[in-house]
Motif scaffolding. Structure first.
Motif, PDB file in Angstrom:
ATOM      1  N   VAL A 165       0.839  -1.193   0.000  1.00  0.00           N
ATOM      2  CA  VAL A 165       0.000   0.000   0.000  1.00  0.00           C
ATOM      3  C   VAL A 165       0.877   1.247   0.000  1.00  0.00           C
ATOM      4  O   VAL A 165       0.630   2.209  -0.728  1.00  0.00           O
ATOM      5  CB  VAL A 165      -0.940   0.006   1.228  1.00  0.00           C
ATOM      6  CG1 VAL A 165      -1.714   1.319   1.288  1.00  0.00           C
ATOM      7  CG2 VAL A 165      -1.888  -1.178   1.169  1.00  0.00           C
ATOM      8  N   ALA A 166       1.931   1.215   0.824  1.00  0.00           N
ATOM      9  CA  ALA A 166       2.855   2.352   0.915  1.00  0.00           C
ATOM     10  C   ALA A 166       3.960   2.222  -0.122  1.00  0.00           C
ATOM     11  O   ALA A 166       4.525   1.133  -0.303  1.00  0.00           O
ATOM     12  CB  ALA A 166       3.466   2.423   2.303  1.00  0.00           C
ATOM     13  N   PRO A 167       4.285   3.309  -0.833  1.00  0.00           N
ATOM     14  CA  PRO A 167       5.392   3.256  -1.784  1.00  0.00           C
ATOM     15  C   PRO A 167       6.733   3.243  -1.052  1.00  0.00           C
ATOM     16  O   PRO A 167       6.805   3.461   0.154  1.00  0.00           O
ATOM     17  CB  PRO A 167       5.212   4.550  -2.585  1.00  0.00           C
ATOM     18  CG  PRO A 167       4.539   5.479  -1.636  1.00  0.00           C
ATOM     19  CD  PRO A 167       3.638   4.624  -0.804  1.00  0.00           C
ATOM     20  N   MET A 168       7.786   3.001  -1.799  1.00  0.00           N
ATOM     21  CA  MET A 168       9.127   2.923  -1.223  1.00  0.00           C
ATOM     22  C   MET A 168       9.473   4.188  -0.443  1.00  0.00           C
ATOM     23  O   MET A 168       9.261   5.309  -0.899  1.00  0.00           O
ATOM     24  CB  MET A 168      10.149   2.727  -2.351  1.00  0.00           C
ATOM     25  CG  MET A 168      11.613   2.798  -1.919  1.00  0.00           C
ATOM     26  SD  MET A 168      12.049   1.598  -0.645  1.00  0.00           S
ATOM     27  CE  MET A 168      11.796   0.063  -1.521  1.00  0.00           C
ATOM     28  N   ASN A 169      10.003   3.999   0.752  1.00  0.00           N
ATOM     29  CA  ASN A 169      10.525   5.092   1.564  1.00  0.00           C
ATOM     30  C   ASN A 169      11.610   4.536   2.462  1.00  0.00           C
ATOM     31  O   ASN A 169      11.794   3.310   2.552  1.00  0.00           O
ATOM     32  CB  ASN A 169       9.414   5.776   2.379  1.00  0.00           C
ATOM     33  CG  ASN A 169       8.732   4.827   3.344  1.00  0.00           C
ATOM     34  OD1 ASN A 169       9.309   4.474   4.383  1.00  0.00           O
ATOM     35  ND2 ASN A 169       7.526   4.396   3.029  1.00  0.00           N
ATOM     36  N   SER A 170      12.340   5.395   3.131  1.00  0.00           N
ATOM     37  CA  SER A 170      13.481   4.952   3.931  1.00  0.00           C
ATOM     38  C   SER A 170      13.085   4.034   5.080  1.00  0.00           C
ATOM     39  O   SER A 170      13.895   3.251   5.568  1.00  0.00           O
ATOM     40  CB  SER A 170      14.247   6.163   4.467  1.00  0.00           C
ATOM     41  OG  SER A 170      13.398   6.970   5.260  1.00  0.00           O
ATOM     42  N   GLY A 171      11.827   4.116   5.512  1.00  0.00           N
ATOM     43  CA  GLY A 171      11.367   3.240   6.588  1.00  0.00           C
ATOM     44  C   GLY A 171      11.448   1.769   6.227  1.00  0.00           C
ATOM     45  O   GLY A 171      11.529   0.912   7.116  1.00  0.00           O
ATOM     46  N   PHE A 172      11.417   1.442   4.909  1.00  0.00           N
ATOM     47  CA  PHE A 172      11.534   0.061   4.462  1.00  0.00           C
ATOM     48  C   PHE A 172      12.859  -0.556   4.922  1.00  0.00           C
ATOM     49  O   PHE A 172      12.960  -1.775   5.067  1.00  0.00           O
ATOM     50  CB  PHE A 172      11.474  -0.007   2.930  1.00  0.00           C
ATOM     51  CG  PHE A 172      10.094   0.053   2.352  1.00  0.00           C
ATOM     52  CD1 PHE A 172       9.668  -0.885   1.441  1.00  0.00           C
ATOM     53  CD2 PHE A 172       9.214   1.059   2.709  1.00  0.00           C
ATOM     54  CE1 PHE A 172       8.390  -0.831   0.887  1.00  0.00           C
ATOM     55  CE2 PHE A 172       7.945   1.132   2.175  1.00  0.00           C
ATOM     56  CZ  PHE A 172       7.524   0.188   1.255  1.00  0.00           C
ATOM     57  N   CYS A 173      13.872   0.268   5.109  1.00  0.00           N
ATOM     58  CA  CYS A 173      15.224  -0.226   5.383  1.00  0.00           C
ATOM     59  C   CYS A 173      15.512  -0.409   6.871  1.00  0.00           C
ATOM     60  O   CYS A 173      16.507  -1.042   7.236  1.00  0.00           O
ATOM     61  CB  CYS A 173      16.260   0.733   4.799  1.00  0.00           C
ATOM     62  SG  CYS A 173      16.070   1.038   3.030  1.00  0.00           S
ATOM     63  N   TYR A 174      14.688   0.166   7.725  1.00  0.00           N
ATOM     64  CA  TYR A 174      14.976   0.132   9.160  1.00  0.00           C
ATOM     65  C   TYR A 174      14.707  -1.264   9.723  1.00  0.00           C
ATOM     66  O   TYR A 174      13.627  -1.829   9.533  1.00  0.00           O
ATOM     67  CB  TYR A 174      14.124   1.168   9.895  1.00  0.00           C
ATOM     68  CG  TYR A 174      14.668   2.575   9.794  1.00  0.00           C
ATOM     69  CD1 TYR A 174      15.036   3.107   8.564  1.00  0.00           C
ATOM     70  CD2 TYR A 174      14.801   3.374  10.913  1.00  0.00           C
ATOM     71  CE1 TYR A 174      15.540   4.386   8.448  1.00  0.00           C
ATOM     72  CE2 TYR A 174      15.299   4.670  10.815  1.00  0.00           C
ATOM     73  CZ  TYR A 174      15.663   5.165   9.578  1.00  0.00           C
ATOM     74  OH  TYR A 174      16.154   6.427   9.475  1.00  0.00           O
ATOM     75  N   PHE A 175      15.690  -1.788  10.439  1.00  0.00           N
ATOM     76  CA  PHE A 175      15.548  -3.137  10.981  1.00  0.00           C
ATOM     77  C   PHE A 175      16.176  -3.300  12.359  1.00  0.00           C
ATOM     78  O   PHE A 175      15.816  -4.203  13.111  1.00  0.00           O
ATOM     79  CB  PHE A 175      16.209  -4.151  10.027  1.00  0.00           C
ATOM     80  CG  PHE A 175      17.716  -4.083  10.013  1.00  0.00           C
ATOM     81  CD1 PHE A 175      18.487  -4.969  10.761  1.00  0.00           C
ATOM     82  CD2 PHE A 175      18.380  -3.124   9.261  1.00  0.00           C
ATOM     83  CE1 PHE A 175      19.874  -4.913  10.745  1.00  0.00           C
ATOM     84  CE2 PHE A 175      19.768  -3.050   9.241  1.00  0.00           C
ATOM     85  CZ  PHE A 175      20.518  -3.950   9.989  1.00  0.00           C
ATOM     86  N   HIS A 176      17.131  -2.430  12.699  1.00  0.00           N
ATOM     87  CA  HIS A 176      17.889  -2.620  13.945  1.00  0.00           C
ATOM     88  C   HIS A 176      17.227  -1.854  15.088  1.00  0.00           C
ATOM     89  O   HIS A 176      16.943  -0.665  14.963  1.00  0.00           O
ATOM     90  CB  HIS A 176      19.322  -2.146  13.760  1.00  0.00           C
ATOM     91  CG  HIS A 176      20.289  -2.784  14.708  1.00  0.00           C
ATOM     92  ND1 HIS A 176      20.305  -2.495  16.055  1.00  0.00           N
ATOM     93  CD2 HIS A 176      21.264  -3.720  14.504  1.00  0.00           C
ATOM     94  CE1 HIS A 176      21.256  -3.206  16.637  1.00  0.00           C
ATOM     95  NE2 HIS A 176      21.839  -3.967  15.726  1.00  0.00           N
TER      96      HIS A 176
END
Length: 605
Positions: A189-200
């Motif tokens: 639903v959400a397009p690519m943004n930097s939040g996709f990369c957060y994991f730690h």
């Protein structure tokens, strides 16, 4: 079919480029990587891969557009077109990526649209980088470009056979539809943004390293004029919360022994609490400042409003908190309407002067300080040895303090001088032997701070000898902190923002006193003006840290995040990820931080 295969290879080539620049980023920031496990490093690649695919999609999209355009061209002309465009794209991508990894090493965040504003003063923009570092960065750009270009020529070969234009056109249009999927980040639903990369859960560096720096830069530039207002709550409620955190009682401790002392504001470049003994830092770095702390009042829990000089300058002078992405000094039509500590002093009979022995056009400083001070002194006011020994940023501190002292001796009283030193700014070049031998960033920084501290010591010594000391209030505060020395190097660690704030001098009757009230640079204005019995009603974000009752609070921001500190802890909000990553023990800071983000954002519009 062969041209479709070519487009696939073209896309894979850009995926390879994305992974290569991520590896270079990690190598350049290897000090940060040292604290990560192998699983964390793998997580950086794994969780950042979708954004790398999105980046490759944008680059591959250019290839698809070229395919549509070149469907009517002969193969040899189409091949030349691809080679030219790819060479240009590759050059831009590598330049942005390499500049980004150096910016991150200094600031702890990826580059956004801010560096574009500094292109007006390119000399000052690169002054933070040593010649050796600049050479290394250029070498990395060249070698990376050669490696990538070799891979492109070897792996991605434009088909030499001529074909049917209509078939090529249809094939390119189909590829255009397919490549939109990785660009968007999938079918979410959400397009690519930097939040996709957060994991730690704890390492800001790991999360930031997963973000593709070039994708992030393109996104920031594309959206720089689409800034939407921040709205968390009803505006009046937000204002009420902010007002409560700026509370200070009308009764306060009077520390001055005279009504109208001279005021000398010492704005210290990059001085961080981690380098100052009385604030928990290394006692060997600032011996003179350590002594001066006993000659007045030292504020222990003070935070810089941001990590940039332009934000710190406005914080001290106007009591202006930092917007996470904008600097008020870049907007003269807005900054001129803000209150000014210096204007208040000028209206009260003070002669005001600003000393910045560099290029005052950098960061739009000149427009901002011109509207406050009656006299400006920049590098053009110096000559002889001072100019002969100047460095990238301007004139070294020993000459700046010496000139200011000579001018003060001839100045009519009361006067207000603000002296903004330069030598402790990166790249930490000093005109003397380093106190802390070594070429690491931390050792060079400590030596630069030590040098500035020694210049400050000589300046204070001369000031006492000339007879002005007894009638002078000195206000020492840093423009911002730094990640370079001591403690955590995480840009989101609240202790990274801590800075010195001191009030001392012959006009100060209270000696060797330490106050633990929580505050920031924005509180300097009201704290100082209250001592001089000058009204402060228009400083709506400032509070008197010497008041008998005062809110324990500080707000500060840095690129992609904002924080508040209060009596029960700190709260951190990731602005891009739109989530709270740290909260205080009572969860009080959540609403406070939302209110401050909203009110500060509204205030700068």
């Amino acid at each position: 079919m062969k041209r479709t295969t070519f487009l696939l290879k073209y896309y894979i080539f850009w995926v390879f480029v994305a992974l290569l620049i991520k590896s270079l980023f990690l190598l350049w920031n290897q000090t940060e990587c040292a604290s990560l496990s192998a699983a964390d490093i793998w997580g950086i690649y794994r969780h950042g891969f979708r954004m790398d695919l999105s980046f490759a999609g944008y680059m591959g999209g250019v290839g698809v557009l070229l395919a549509i355009f070149s469907s009517v061209l002969r193969a040899k002309y189409a091949r030349k077109l691809y080679n030219i465009v790819t060479a240009i794209l590759l050059s831009v991508v590598i330049i942005v990526a390499v500049v980004d990894m150096e910016i991150f090493a200094n600031w702890g965040v990826h580059s956004d649209a801010s560096p574009i504003g500094y292109l007006k003063t390119p000399g000052a923009a690169v002054a933070s980088t040593t010649a050796g570092t600049a050479i290394a960065l250029i070498a990395i750009m060249i070698v990376t470009w050669i490696v990538c270009w070799f891979g492109y020529k070897k792996f991605v070969k434009y088909p030499s056979e001529e074909g049917k234009p209509l078939r090529y056109l249809v094939s390119a249009i189909v590829c255009a539809g397919i490549i939109f999927i990785p660009i968007r980040g999938g079918f979410n639903v959400a397009p690519m943004n930097s939040g996709f990369c957060y994991f730690h859960p704890t390492s800001n560096f790991a999360n930031q390293a997963a973000v593709n720096g070039v994708w992030n830069f393109i996104y920031e530039v594309a959206h720089m004029n689409e800034d939407k207002p921040i709205t968390f709550m009803d505006h009046n409620r937000a204002l009420a919360i902010v007002d409560s955190t700026c509370y200070s009682s009308e009764s306060f401790t009077k520390i001055l022994n005279c009504e109208r002392p001279n005021v000398v504001l010492l704005l210290m470049e990059s001085f961080t609490s981690n380098a100052i003994g009385p604030l928990g830092g290394d006692s060997l770095v600032t011996p003179n400042l350590n002594k001066l702390a006993k000659e007045g009042v030292l504020f222990y829990n003070i935070y810089g409003t941001a990590m940039r000089s332009d934000r710190g300058l406005a914080g001290v002078i106007s009591g202006q908190p930092s917007h996470y992405s904008k600097a008020i000094v870049k907007f003269p039509d807005k900054s001129m309407k803000k209150p000014s500590l210096i204007k208040k002093l000028g209206e009260s009979g003070y002669k005001t002067s600003f000393y910045y022995a560099g290029d005052m056009n950098f960061g739009n400083f000149k427009s901002y300080v011109t509207m406050s001070f009656s006299r400006l002194v920049d590098e053009n006011e110096f000559s002889g040895e001072a100019i002969k020994n100047r460095f990238k940023w301007g004139v070294h501190d020993e000459y700046t303090y010496a000139k200011a002292l000579e001018d003060m001796k001839a100045e009519s009283q009361p006067f207000c001088y603000m002296i903004y030193n330069l030598t402790s700014h990166e790249p930490f070049i000093i005109p003397s032997e380093p106190r802390f031998p070594g070429d690491s960033r931390e050792e060079m920084f400590k030596s630069a701070i030590y040098y500035t501290d020694s210049c400050l010591g000589e300046f204070i010594k001369g000031y006492k000898e000339c007879g002005l000391w007894e009638n002078t209030l000195f206000v020492l505060v840093a423009d911002h902190s730094t990640r370079t020395v001591g403690g955590s190097h995480d840009a989101n660690d609240p202790n990274t923002f801590k800075i010195p704030f001191m009030m001392f001098g012959g006009a100060v009757s209270v000696k060797d006193s330490v106050l633990y009230n929580i505050g920031s640079q924005v509180d300097v204005a009201e704290t100082v003006l209250a001592q001089l019995n000058i009204p402060t009603d228009d400083f709506k974000f400032s509070k008197n840290l010497l008041a008998d009752s005062v809110a324990q609070f500080a707000y500060f921001s840095h690129g992609v995040a904002a924080q508040v500190a209060n009596s029960v802890g700190t709260t951190l909000y990731d602005i891009k990820g739109k989530e709270f990553q740290r909260q205080d023990s009572l969860n009080r800071g959540t609403e406070e931080l939302k209110a401050w983000l909203q009110v500060v954002d509204d205030d700068i519009r």
